[in-house]
Design an enzyme around this catalytic site. Sequence first.
Site, PDB file in Angstrom:
ATOM      1  N   GLU A   1      -3.525   0.011   8.194  1.00  0.00           N
ATOM      2  CA  GLU A   1      -2.360   0.416   8.996  1.00  0.00           C
ATOM      3  C   GLU A   1      -2.518  -0.072  10.424  1.00  0.00           C
ATOM      4  O   GLU A   1      -3.630  -0.039  10.979  1.00  0.00           O
ATOM      5  CB  GLU A   1      -2.207   1.953   9.063  1.00  0.00           C
ATOM      6  CG  GLU A   1      -1.541   2.594   7.886  1.00  0.00           C
ATOM      7  CD  GLU A   1      -1.423   4.106   8.040  1.00  0.00           C
ATOM      8  OE1 GLU A   1      -1.189   4.577   9.161  1.00  0.00           O
ATOM      9  OE2 GLU A   1      -1.566   4.803   7.015  1.00  0.00           O
TER      10      GLU A   1
ATOM     11  N   HIS B   1      -2.847  10.901   0.513  1.00  0.00           N
ATOM     12  CA  HIS B   1      -2.310  10.732   1.875  1.00  0.00           C
ATOM     13  C   HIS B   1      -1.677  12.053   2.296  1.00  0.00           C
ATOM     14  O   HIS B   1      -0.469  12.161   2.494  1.00  0.00           O
ATOM     15  CB  HIS B   1      -1.322   9.560   1.919  1.00  0.00           C
ATOM     16  CG  HIS B   1      -1.058   9.015   3.297  1.00  0.00           C
ATOM     17  ND1 HIS B   1      -1.163   7.686   3.611  1.00  0.00           N
ATOM     18  CD2 HIS B   1      -0.675   9.635   4.440  1.00  0.00           C
ATOM     19  CE1 HIS B   1      -0.857   7.495   4.901  1.00  0.00           C
ATOM     20  NE2 HIS B   1      -0.548   8.660   5.416  1.00  0.00           N
TER      21      HIS B   1
ATOM     22  N   TYR C   1      -4.403   2.124  15.903  1.00  0.00           N
ATOM     23  CA  TYR C   1      -3.139   2.100  16.640  1.00  0.00           C
ATOM     24  C   TYR C   1      -3.301   1.907  18.149  1.00  0.00           C
ATOM     25  O   TYR C   1      -2.516   1.227  18.772  1.00  0.00           O
ATOM     26  CB  TYR C   1      -2.350   3.403  16.401  1.00  0.00           C
ATOM     27  CG  TYR C   1      -1.720   3.490  15.030  1.00  0.00           C
ATOM     28  CD1 TYR C   1      -2.433   3.971  13.930  1.00  0.00           C
ATOM     29  CD2 TYR C   1      -0.411   3.076  14.825  1.00  0.00           C
ATOM     30  CE1 TYR C   1      -1.854   4.046  12.680  1.00  0.00           C
ATOM     31  CE2 TYR C   1       0.181   3.153  13.566  1.00  0.00           C
ATOM     32  CZ  TYR C   1      -0.541   3.640  12.494  1.00  0.00           C
ATOM     33  OH  TYR C   1       0.036   3.706  11.257  1.00  0.00           O
TER      34      TYR C   1
ATOM     35  N   ASN D   1      -7.413   2.082   9.798  1.00  0.00           N
ATOM     36  CA  ASN D   1      -6.128   2.305  10.459  1.00  0.00           C
ATOM     37  C   ASN D   1      -6.376   2.354  11.951  1.00  0.00           C
ATOM     38  O   ASN D   1      -7.168   3.170  12.435  1.00  0.00           O
ATOM     39  CB  ASN D   1      -5.498   3.635  10.034  1.00  0.00           C
ATOM     40  CG  ASN D   1      -5.002   3.612   8.595  1.00  0.00           C
ATOM     41  OD1 ASN D   1      -5.106   2.594   7.913  1.00  0.00           O
ATOM     42  ND2 ASN D   1      -4.466   4.731   8.144  1.00  0.00           N
TER      43      ASN D   1
ATOM     44  N   GLU E   1      -7.249   8.587   6.225  1.00  0.00           N
ATOM     45  CA  GLU E   1      -7.471   9.311   7.476  1.00  0.00           C
ATOM     46  C   GLU E   1      -7.878  10.763   7.260  1.00  0.00           C
ATOM     47  O   GLU E   1      -7.148  11.678   7.644  1.00  0.00           O
ATOM     48  CB  GLU E   1      -6.224   9.255   8.360  1.00  0.00           C
ATOM     49  CG  GLU E   1      -5.769   7.855   8.697  1.00  0.00           C
ATOM     50  CD  GLU E   1      -4.694   7.822   9.782  1.00  0.00           C
ATOM     51  OE1 GLU E   1      -4.240   8.887  10.215  1.00  0.00           O
ATOM     52  OE2 GLU E   1      -4.324   6.720  10.204  1.00  0.00           O
TER      53      GLU E   1
ATOM     54  N   ARG F   1       0.850  -1.186   0.000  1.00  0.00           N
ATOM     55  CA  ARG F   1       0.000   0.000   0.000  1.00  0.00           C
ATOM     56  C   ARG F   1       0.890   1.241   0.000  1.00  0.00           C
ATOM     57  O   ARG F   1       1.635   1.476   0.942  1.00  0.00           O
ATOM     58  CB  ARG F   1      -0.895   0.007   1.243  1.00  0.00           C
ATOM     59  CG  ARG F   1      -1.692   1.267   1.402  1.00  0.00           C
ATOM     60  CD  ARG F   1      -2.613   1.279   2.621  1.00  0.00           C
ATOM     61  NE  ARG F   1      -3.294   2.559   2.672  1.00  0.00           N
ATOM     62  CZ  ARG F   1      -3.229   3.425   3.686  1.00  0.00           C
ATOM     63  NH1 ARG F   1      -2.582   3.125   4.778  1.00  0.00           N
ATOM     64  NH2 ARG F   1      -3.842   4.578   3.609  1.00  0.00           N
TER      65      ARG F   1
HETATM   66  C1  GBH Z   1      -1.168   7.333  10.666  1.00  0.00           C
HETATM   67  O1  GBH Z   1      -1.757   8.312  11.472  1.00  0.00           O
HETATM   68  C2  GBH Z   1      -0.807   7.895   9.309  1.00  0.00           C
HETATM   69  O2  GBH Z   1      -1.664   7.415   8.303  1.00  0.00           O
HETATM   70  C3  GBH Z   1       0.622   7.663   8.929  1.00  0.00           C
HETATM   71  O3  GBH Z   1       0.949   8.490   7.858  1.00  0.00           O
HETATM   72  C4  GBH Z   1       1.498   7.894  10.144  1.00  0.00           C
HETATM   73  O4  GBH Z   1       2.854   7.860   9.840  1.00  0.00           O
HETATM   74  C5  GBH Z   1       1.176   6.800  11.131  1.00  0.00           C
HETATM   75  O5  GBH Z   1      -0.186   6.745  11.407  1.00  0.00           O
HETATM   76  C6  GBH Z   1       1.905   6.944  12.450  1.00  0.00           C
HETATM   77  O6  GBH Z   1       1.554   8.120  13.095  1.00  0.00           O
HETATM   78  O7  GBH Z   1       2.343  15.345  15.831  1.00  0.00           O
HETATM   79  O8  GBH Z   1       1.356  15.843  17.954  1.00  0.00           O
HETATM   80  O9  GBH Z   1       0.267  16.559  15.939  1.00  0.00           O
HETATM   81  C7  GBH Z   1      -2.096   7.876  12.781  1.00  0.00           C
HETATM   82  C8  GBH Z   1      -2.750   8.949  13.591  1.00  0.00           C
HETATM   83  C9  GBH Z   1      -2.641  11.288  13.783  1.00  0.00           C
HETATM   84  C10 GBH Z   1      -1.090  10.009  14.974  1.00  0.00           C
HETATM   85  C11 GBH Z   1      -1.772  12.507  13.934  1.00  0.00           C
HETATM   86  C12 GBH Z   1      -0.190  11.223  15.159  1.00  0.00           C
HETATM   87  C13 GBH Z   1      -0.151  13.643  15.163  1.00  0.00           C
HETATM   88  C14 GBH Z   1       0.211  14.022  16.560  1.00  0.00           C
HETATM   89  N1  GBH Z   1      -1.859  10.091  13.770  1.00  0.00           N
HETATM   90  N2  GBH Z   1      -0.982  12.445  15.142  1.00  0.00           N
HETATM   91  S1  GBH Z   1       1.097  15.568  16.564  1.00  0.00           S
END
Ligand code: GBH
Length: 523
Positions: free
Chosen positions: A401, A149, A337, A335, A194, A104
Amino acid sequence: MLNSCLFLGALLLLGFGEEAKSVAPKNQIRALFPDNFRWGFATASYQIEGGWDADGKGENIWDRFTHTPGNIADNSTGDVACDSYHNYARDVEMLKDIGADYYRFSLSWSRILPNGTLAVVSEAGIAYYNNLINLLIANNIEPMITLYHWDLPQPLQDIGGWPNEALIPHFENFARLAYQRFGDRVKLWITFNEAFVTCMHGYGYGKHAPGISGEDTEPYKCAHTILKSHARAYRMYYDEFFQAQNGRVGITIDSGWYAPLDPNNPSDVEAAERAVRFKHGWFAWPVFYGHYPDEMRIFVDKKSEEEGLDQSRLPEFDRYWETQVKGSWDFLGLNHYTTELCTYKVGEYSGWSQDQDVGFSRDPTWPESASDWLRSVPWGFGNLLRWIKRNYGNPLVYVTENGWSDSDAVGLEDDLRVEYYTNYTQSMLQAITEDRCDVRSYTAWSLMDNFEWARGYSERFGVHWVNFTDPARPRIPKKSAAFLKQLFADNGYPGPDVNSSAESKHWKILSFTYFILIKFMLG
Ligand code: GBH
């Protein structure tokens, strides 16, 4: 004599029985995923490609944002990143070596359309993706493309970005070009990654490009435009391409799991349910049902009225758009986490994060990653999958993800990542085998360390370690790469399952005991 022998035997059995249990892996399910289950890796254009101005690529909002000092934690940029623009063949080699079924990746809109519009089409940009796609296919790895993205062409931001509905036809044009030029070989399309993050972090909190703060209304407008753009790209595929190309189109929606802080407190239970609806439901509810979740409608309408507005801050789909958006999916990309705990808390100001009246927290015992927002809570994954099954009628889900971050210092021995992948895939396995959730693929984030947005290179998510100080950007597999390689090859966790291995031990001990007993009795 016989009685005491039996007593001795029983004691032996009990004792050995206990021991047999304790050698079995704790809480591990020994089972395989369904035969057609598929495994892959994800990346995103701005996070890996580099070549930010190579061969006529136009500027996008992340170029602009990272080139403005103060926006990124370590003052880094994605100018070079993993340099996949020049190294894509190595990326494919890594995918091949680890046994991925699919890859992906996302398209950089301004690499293909430097101004964001059809005014200029960059053949060099198109060639880059053609080379990548062809090499993947030659290696038996299926391409799965994310159209968007987060790297919007700057000229489209200059006319207002996603809060402006003028972007709908621009996205539709970009999507059409992608279907035209890649759709003969690409059968899996994700319109948006997202949208929540695009809208809240980009136009609400201002922590992501384009760095705009305006939580009260902008994110709601942004989401509305994106949902309509998604629907157009979905319908247009069916009108113009499906017959010839026979691909599938979906959208990737991110969501944590939201659990009540106190499961015995009904208002915490309600708060948690509201949180999932505000997060996942904001985007998924319209895609499945053609409108925003009732809870969102009630809460935002009421607050808007109290604020003296003559219109709700949450827009509505008219009849036309309702029918366009409703049912605009072939699969649901997910996605996931982490998990958060929820309690009832009246919002302090106006905007999505406050409109839901939920206070969020984390259990301090949950293992910490290098990202402050990410803790390991494996059971949350299964709960979210079951919630999706219940609320949307068991849709086909592709997990697009899931992954774990650590710091520079960790290096190749990334045991916590191995633990995270083990526990999260176990939770998913349980949701599939025991609860019949229709999950058909799993995508690990990420193939390699890359540019982690506002956090720069300070948080690593890869199963391959990348040396960002070496111009060649070498990649080295971590322990987690070996772990996933095995998991992919086995399609799960094979071996005699916990019960039957304990059982066979049981029989051995039993016969041994009787052997001793009989020997004793015979003298
Ligand atoms: C995903 O977002 C994304 O799709 C991917 O690109 C990213 O690399 C991956 O997860 C890991 O983060 O920096 O304090 O503003 C997951 C959700 C939303 C988590 C934005 C981090 C930013 C926090 N993400 N968030 S801040």
